[in-house]
Design a protein around this motif. Structure first.
Motif, short mmCIF file in Angstrom:
data_model
loop_
_atom_site.label_atom_id
_atom_site.label_comp_id
_atom_site.label_asym_id
_atom_site.label_seq_id
_atom_site.Cartn_x
_atom_site.Cartn_y
_atom_site.Cartn_z
N ASP A 75 -5.07 43.31 -91.23
CA ASP A 75 -6.96 42.15 -90.77
C ASP A 75 -7.21 43.40 -89.50
N LYS A 76 -6.12 43.57 -88.46
CA LYS A 76 -6.53 44.97 -87.64
C LYS A 76 -7.01 46.12 -87.76
N LEU A 77 -6.67 46.58 -88.85
CA LEU A 77 -7.38 47.64 -89.96
C LEU A 77 -8.57 47.63 -90.09
N LYS A 78 -9.07 45.99 -90.83
CA LYS A 78 -9.99 45.69 -91.05
C LYS A 78 -11.07 46.16 -89.97
N GLU A 79 -10.70 44.92 -89.03
CA GLU A 79 -11.09 45.10 -87.21
C GLU A 79 -11.12 46.66 -86.95
#
Ligand code: MN3
Length: 242
Positions: free
Chosen positions: A146-150
């Motif tokens: 999720d952090k990568l996508k953000e």
């Protein structure tokens, strides 16, 4: 001409819309000029990424936009044949060696060819979720998927005008995020690309108009994680090219 016809036949055979694909072929623009650079066929039907990316966008994007980059490179190769005899990533990381009069054109068109070749490959229907080594690397370098996508979506949304957002990977398997303008690519700086998204308006405008953040968010539904797992392994083995 022969290769274009074959490509359309394969696409038609692979998809439900065989008739549509064949009739579209009749309206296709002139194929890329003959030469050493080839337009790679889409590994799925043009409607294979719907509803997230519509068939018309895929058709225009692949056949016309990428097709034009390939045709332009074949024209450059007529006067500079060495372009067709050198690995793409080698040319891009040594643009200073390209003749003055075509350096900007090669940067834009060969960059476009490299970026789109990667782009078609790392997308697909039912691409699943990150797993194995690449998931471990994502968790290590970004904290979570999720952090990568953000972070990736933020960099893509902030890219002013046309360009790309990439996840880069080095030989140690370390991941990073980079946004670049136009058709520039991390390959120009000797880096390797694990995956990337096209944020030119031509990639999303028919469906998303000015809503680039919505496109960036939806795009994760069409990412082909098994393929990215292969690219990650190749990067660590030093064999990843485009
Ligand atoms: Mn594009």
């Amino acid at each position: 001409m022969i290769s274009l016809s074959r490509r359309n036949l394969f696409m038609g055979a692979a998809g439900l819309a065989a008739t549509t694909a064949l009739s579209r072929a009749a309206f296709a623009q002139a194929p890329a000029a003959e030469g050493p650079f080839k337009l790679p066929p889409l590994p799925y039907a043009t409607n294979g990424l719907e509803p997230h990316i519509d068939a018309k966008t895929m058709e225009i994007h692949h056949d016309k936009h990428h097709g034009a980059y390939v045709a332009n490179m074949n024209n450059f190769a007529k006067t500079a044949p060495q372009l067709g005899q050198t690995p793409v990533e080698t040319i891009l990381s040594n643009l200073v060696n390209v003749p003055d009069g075509m350096r900007v054109g090669v940067r834009n068109n060969l960059g476009g060819h490299a970026n789109h070749t990667m782009f078609w490959e790392i997308m697909g229907p039912n691409g699943g979720a990150p797993a194995g080594d690449v998931l471990e690397a994502i968790n290590r370098d970004f904290g979570s998927f999720d952090k990568l996508k953000e972070e990736f979506n933020g960099a893509g949304a902030r890219q002013f005008g046309s360009g790309w957002v990439f996840v880069t990977v080095n030989k140690d398997g370390k991941l990073g995020i980079e946004a670049l303008p136009n058709q520039d690519t991390p390959l120009m700086y000797g880096k390797r690309v694990l995956l990337g998204n096209d944020v030119w308006e031509h990639a999303y405008y028919l469906n998303y108009q000015n809503r680039r953040p919505d496109y960036l968010k939806a795009w994760w539904n069409v990412v082909n994680w098994p393929k990215i797992g292969e690219r990650y392994a190749a990067a660590k083995a030093g064999t990843l090219t485009l």
